[in-house]
Motif scaffolding. Structure first.
Motif, mmCIF file in Angstrom:
data_model
loop_
_atom_site.group_PDB
_atom_site.id
_atom_site.type_symbol
_atom_site.label_atom_id
_atom_site.label_comp_id
_atom_site.label_asym_id
_atom_site.label_seq_id
_atom_site.Cartn_x
_atom_site.Cartn_y
_atom_site.Cartn_z
ATOM 1 N N SER A 266 0.908 -1.239 0.113
ATOM 2 C CA SER A 266 -0.193 0.123 -0.088
ATOM 3 C C SER A 266 0.867 1.314 -0.147
ATOM 4 C CB SER A 266 -0.881 0.109 1.296
ATOM 5 O OG SER A 266 -1.462 -1.120 1.327
ATOM 6 N N ALA A 267 0.264 2.383 -0.391
ATOM 7 C CA ALA A 267 0.970 3.482 -0.497
ATOM 8 C C ALA A 267 1.425 4.091 0.953
ATOM 9 C CB ALA A 267 -0.055 4.928 -1.105
ATOM 10 N N ARG A 268 2.667 4.483 0.979
ATOM 11 C CA ARG A 268 3.232 4.958 2.293
ATOM 12 C C ARG A 268 2.441 6.055 2.796
ATOM 13 N NH1 ARG A 268 4.675 0.795 1.580
ATOM 14 N NH2 ARG A 268 6.658 -0.261 1.492
ATOM 15 N N SER A 269 2.023 6.115 3.832
ATOM 16 C CA SER A 269 0.830 7.203 4.061
ATOM 17 C C SER A 269 0.883 7.061 5.836
ATOM 18 C CB SER A 269 -0.474 6.789 3.775
ATOM 19 O OG SER A 269 -0.699 5.317 4.682
ATOM 20 N N LEU A 270 0.128 7.899 6.183
ATOM 21 C CA LEU A 270 -0.128 8.063 7.590
ATOM 22 C C LEU A 270 -0.516 6.750 8.371
ATOM 23 C CD1 LEU A 270 -1.429 10.191 9.833
ATOM 24 C CD2 LEU A 270 -3.495 9.917 8.945
ATOM 25 N N PHE A 271 -1.084 5.935 7.540
ATOM 26 C CA PHE A 271 -1.381 4.341 7.983
ATOM 27 C C PHE A 271 -0.145 3.644 8.163
ATOM 28 C CE2 PHE A 271 -5.636 4.443 5.482
ATOM 29 C CZ PHE A 271 -6.212 5.750 5.970
ATOM 30 N N THR A 272 0.727 3.854 7.298
ATOM 31 C CA THR A 272 2.006 2.729 7.217
ATOM 32 C C THR A 272 3.067 3.487 7.958
ATOM 33 O OG1 THR A 272 2.658 3.832 5.130
ATOM 34 C CG2 THR A 272 1.345 1.926 5.141
ATOM 35 N N ALA A 273 2.963 4.773 8.322
ATOM 36 C CA ALA A 273 4.308 5.553 8.785
ATOM 37 C C ALA A 273 4.857 4.708 10.045
ATOM 38 C CB ALA A 273 4.125 6.919 9.146
ATOM 39 N N PRO A 274 3.985 4.359 11.066
ATOM 40 C CA PRO A 274 4.819 3.712 12.321
ATOM 41 C C PRO A 274 5.551 2.552 12.169
ATOM 42 C CG PRO A 274 2.525 4.081 12.589
ATOM 43 C CD PRO A 274 2.719 4.356 11.374
ATOM 44 N N PHE A 275 5.337 1.888 10.885
ATOM 45 C CA PHE A 275 5.700 0.561 10.581
ATOM 46 C C PHE A 275 6.794 0.567 9.475
ATOM 47 C CE2 PHE A 275 1.189 0.529 11.988
ATOM 48 C CZ PHE A 275 1.602 -0.007 13.040
ATOM 49 N N ALA A 276 7.119 1.722 9.092
ATOM 50 C CA ALA A 276 8.042 1.955 7.782
ATOM 51 C C ALA A 276 9.332 1.186 7.840
ATOM 52 C CB ALA A 276 8.626 3.543 7.621
ATOM 53 N N GLU A 277 9.944 0.953 8.966
ATOM 54 C CA GLU A 277 11.219 0.048 8.985
ATOM 55 C C GLU A 277 10.747 -1.487 8.725
ATOM 56 O OE1 GLU A 277 13.057 1.123 12.436
ATOM 57 O OE2 GLU A 277 13.186 3.439 11.563
ATOM 58 N N LEU A 278 9.329 -1.865 8.854
ATOM 59 C CA LEU A 278 9.059 -3.300 8.945
ATOM 60 C C LEU A 278 8.712 -3.749 7.429
ATOM 61 C CD1 LEU A 278 7.140 -3.521 12.276
ATOM 62 C CD2 LEU A 278 9.595 -4.025 11.908
ATOM 63 N N LEU A 279 8.456 -2.908 6.585
ATOM 64 C CA LEU A 279 7.804 -3.075 5.314
ATOM 65 C C LEU A 279 8.779 -3.755 4.380
ATOM 66 C CD1 LEU A 279 5.515 -0.005 5.238
ATOM 67 C CD2 LEU A 279 5.238 -2.318 6.445
ATOM 68 N N LEU A 280 8.130 -4.300 3.456
ATOM 69 C CA LEU A 280 8.909 -4.918 2.315
ATOM 70 C C LEU A 280 9.457 -4.033 1.050
ATOM 71 C CD1 LEU A 280 6.536 -8.010 1.625
ATOM 72 C CD2 LEU A 280 8.520 -8.087 3.033
ATOM 73 N N PRO A 281 10.205 -4.389 0.237
ATOM 74 C CA PRO A 281 10.738 -3.391 -0.579
ATOM 75 C C PRO A 281 9.638 -3.461 -1.799
ATOM 76 C CG PRO A 281 12.040 -5.352 -0.619
ATOM 77 C CD PRO A 281 11.036 -5.567 0.212
ATOM 78 N N VAL A 282 9.016 -2.051 -1.993
ATOM 79 C CA VAL A 282 7.997 -1.738 -3.086
ATOM 80 C C VAL A 282 8.322 -0.429 -3.973
ATOM 81 C CG1 VAL A 282 5.633 -1.613 -3.682
ATOM 82 C CG2 VAL A 282 6.288 -3.027 -1.777
ATOM 83 N N ASP A 283 8.116 -0.451 -5.221
ATOM 84 C CA ASP A 283 8.347 0.582 -5.904
ATOM 85 C C ASP A 283 6.944 1.103 -6.309
ATOM 86 O OD1 ASP A 283 11.212 0.980 -5.777
ATOM 87 O OD2 ASP A 283 11.419 -0.615 -7.149
ATOM 88 N N PHE A 284 6.682 2.243 -6.440
ATOM 89 C CA PHE A 284 5.560 2.884 -6.608
ATOM 90 C C PHE A 284 5.439 3.609 -8.077
ATOM 91 C CE2 PHE A 284 5.399 2.019 -2.287
ATOM 92 C CZ PHE A 284 4.271 1.566 -2.173
ATOM 93 N N VAL A 285 4.430 3.209 -8.798
ATOM 94 C CA VAL A 285 4.206 3.866 -10.088
ATOM 95 C C VAL A 285 3.088 4.919 -9.967
ATOM 96 C CG1 VAL A 285 3.525 3.386 -12.606
ATOM 97 C CG2 VAL A 285 4.888 1.597 -11.238
ATOM 98 N N PRO A 286 3.177 5.923 -10.587
ATOM 99 C CA PRO A 286 2.097 7.073 -10.577
ATOM 100 C C PRO A 286 0.791 6.499 -11.028
ATOM 101 C CG PRO A 286 4.006 7.893 -11.746
ATOM 102 C CD PRO A 286 4.269 6.590 -11.581
ATOM 103 N N PHE A 287 -0.508 6.831 -10.383
ATOM 104 C CA PHE A 287 -1.905 6.506 -10.840
ATOM 105 C C PHE A 287 -2.358 7.400 -11.745
ATOM 106 C CE2 PHE A 287 -6.212 6.005 -10.053
ATOM 107 C CZ PHE A 287 -6.577 4.682 -10.356
ATOM 108 N N PRO A 288 -2.471 7.220 -12.956
ATOM 109 C CA PRO A 288 -3.374 8.406 -13.773
ATOM 110 C C PRO A 288 -4.803 8.668 -13.603
ATOM 111 C CG PRO A 288 -2.980 6.524 -14.989
ATOM 112 C CD PRO A 288 -2.379 6.102 -13.649
ATOM 113 N N GLN A 289 -5.116 9.237 -12.278
ATOM 114 C CA GLN A 289 -6.615 9.051 -11.944
ATOM 115 C C GLN A 289 -7.389 10.112 -12.997
ATOM 116 O OE1 GLN A 289 -8.289 11.321 -8.913
ATOM 117 N NE2 GLN A 289 -6.195 12.456 -8.188
ATOM 118 N N THR A 290 -8.779 9.944 -13.201
ATOM 119 C CA THR A 290 -9.390 10.831 -14.005
ATOM 120 C C THR A 290 -10.940 10.860 -13.552
ATOM 121 O OG1 THR A 290 -9.830 11.143 -16.389
ATOM 122 C CG2 THR A 290 -10.169 8.887 -15.630
#
Ligand code: PMP
Length: 425
Positions: free
Chosen positions: A147-171
């Motif tokens: 999931s996107a790095r956010s308020l929800f994930t911040a406390p656990f940042a060091e525990l998360l798996l390596p993920v690369d994020f691609v922009p989402f072209p919302q419309t």
């Protein structure tokens, strides 16, 4: 109320007293104090046909009298088998089904399967994952990593798996810039795959609509380009249809509407019609075959106590029966949403109006962000007016149960316009 219940997604310090719901029928919740609320968000996006839908309730009751639960390793039962076969009929490209019990576990299973799929074939260098900016895939550690790095994930940042994020072209309706955003997003993904394609095990997407990001929508063509690129680089594609499945986007599954055939597909939420916690991760023949081996280390050692719970499977079969009717129960909502949003077009405080099937969303100008103070104020005002809506910051969205009547939807939109005028002018 001095309740021992710690509520999800809630700062308990100063939390308002939870409303006690006594009963529900169709789209209406009845509170202990006699007030009624129209549920415009299908509880947590799960209630497909309406609350206490009689056929589903009866199927669960009947199943409970016959077989309520059995260990799922070495045993099976008719509802589990029938449901898997029926889903395979709709999604023939992912013919094998692994049961679990929530959206997060369905994603967790997909993530582990994708990772072990490569390992079982000796390609243990594929350790990274790809995801889209804004994504939400659940709250367990693996699902959170995707999931996107956010308020929800911040406390656990060091525990998360390596993920690369691609922009989402919302419309949105009337958007002129989407093509440019799509080209940029595809270019970004292409760059990552060209540089280090052999490091990735899989990419996960919420097809057509990113739910928790604020009902952000993309075009089918973008997903087809993503699927083509991944397949050229041999990276697996996971479709998280936990939210979009079972008619939400106007087709039974968003992947059908988008014209993509992922290697894995996650289902939960509406799977049981919103009655019971049940989830499934479906996978392709190739993924399944990578685990069929004489080598015990190639086994998928994963399972949950309630795997393939018979009550959940019976509810899911009854729900599917209702979804397979002609016309499908979700068919009318898209047109109704368009008509109502048409009335709001040009509203000075609202922007980015959008619809995908049964899902509609609009944004209050200048109120971006999950924590924007407008969200709770809007929610409170809607409750006082008899509507259950749960804005994500300044994004107001409707995800109604399919039984919602047209007059109820019209009343909800009228109320939204009035509350926005009252709080935001
Ligand atoms: N994936 C998506 C796309 C979701 O919207 C959600 C829940 N909002 C989940 C996964 C997690 O599901 P659950 O809450 O059942 O764990």
């Amino acid at each position: 109320m001095n309740s021992p219940v710690w509520m999800p997604y809630t700062q308990m310090k100063g939390a308002s007293v939870p409303l006690v719901v006594r009963s529900a029928r169709g789209a209406v919740l009845e509170l202990e104090d006699g007030r009624q609320l129209i549920d415009c968000i299908s509880s947590w996006w799960v209630t497909l046909h309406g609350h206490t839908q009689p056929q589903i309730a009866a199927a669960i009751a009947e199943q409970a009298r016959r077989l309520e639960q059995v260990i799922a390793a070495g045993f099976t039962h008719r509802p589990a088998e029938d449901l898997a076969r029926r889903l395979k009929g709709h999604l023939p490209f992912v013919p094998h089904l692994f049961y679990s019990d929530s959206g997060s576990t369905a994603v967790e299973v997909a993530l582990k399967m994708a990772y072990q799929y490569w390992r079982n074939q000796g390609a243990s260098g594929r350790r990274r994952f790809l995801s889209l900016e804004g994504a939400y895939h659940g709250d367990t550690l693996g699902a959170m990593s995707l999931s996107a790095r956010s308020l929800f994930t911040a406390p656990f940042a060091e525990l998360l798996l390596p993920v690369d994020f691609v922009p989402f072209p919302q419309t949105w309706i009337g958007d002129q810039g989407v093509e440019e955003r799509e080209v940029a997003a595809i270019g970004h993904l292409e760059g990552l795959l060209r540089r280090s394609g052999e490091q990735y095990a899989a990419m996960i997407v919420e097809p057509l609509v990113q739910g928790a990001a604020g009902m952000r929508m993309c075009r089918p063509n973008f997903l087809r380009q993503v699927a083509d690129l991944l397949s050229r680089h041999g990276v697996l594609l996971i479709a998280d249809e936990v939210f979009t499945g079972f008619g939400r986007t106007g087709a039974l599954f968003a992947c059908q509407l988008a014209g993509i055939q992922p290697d894995m597909l996650c289902l939960a939420k509406g799977l049981s019609g919103g009655f019971l916690p049940l989830a499934a991760t479906l996978c392709s023949e190739a993924v399944y075959q990578a685990f069929c081996s004489d080598d015990p280390t190639h086994t998928f050692y994963h399972g949950h106590s309630y795997t393939a719970n018979p009550l959940g499977c019976a509810a899911a079969l009854a729900s599917l029966e209702l979804l397979e009717r002609e016309p499908p129960p979700f068919a009318a909502l898209e047109g109704w949403h368009h008509r109502e949003l048409g009335r709001l077009a040009g509203h000075p405080q609202l922007c980015r109006l959008r619809v995908c099937g049964t899902i509609a969303a609009l944004e209050v100008r200048g109120a971006a962000g999950y924590l924007h103070e407008l969200g709770p104020r809007l929610k409170q005002r809607f409750l006082e007016r008899g509507l259950l809506l749960r804005p994500l910051g300044g994004v107001i969205y409707l995800v109604p149960p399919y039984c919602l009547e047209r007059a109820q939807l019209e009343a909800a939109y009228r109320c939204i316009a009035e509350v926005v005028a009252e709080l935001c002018s």
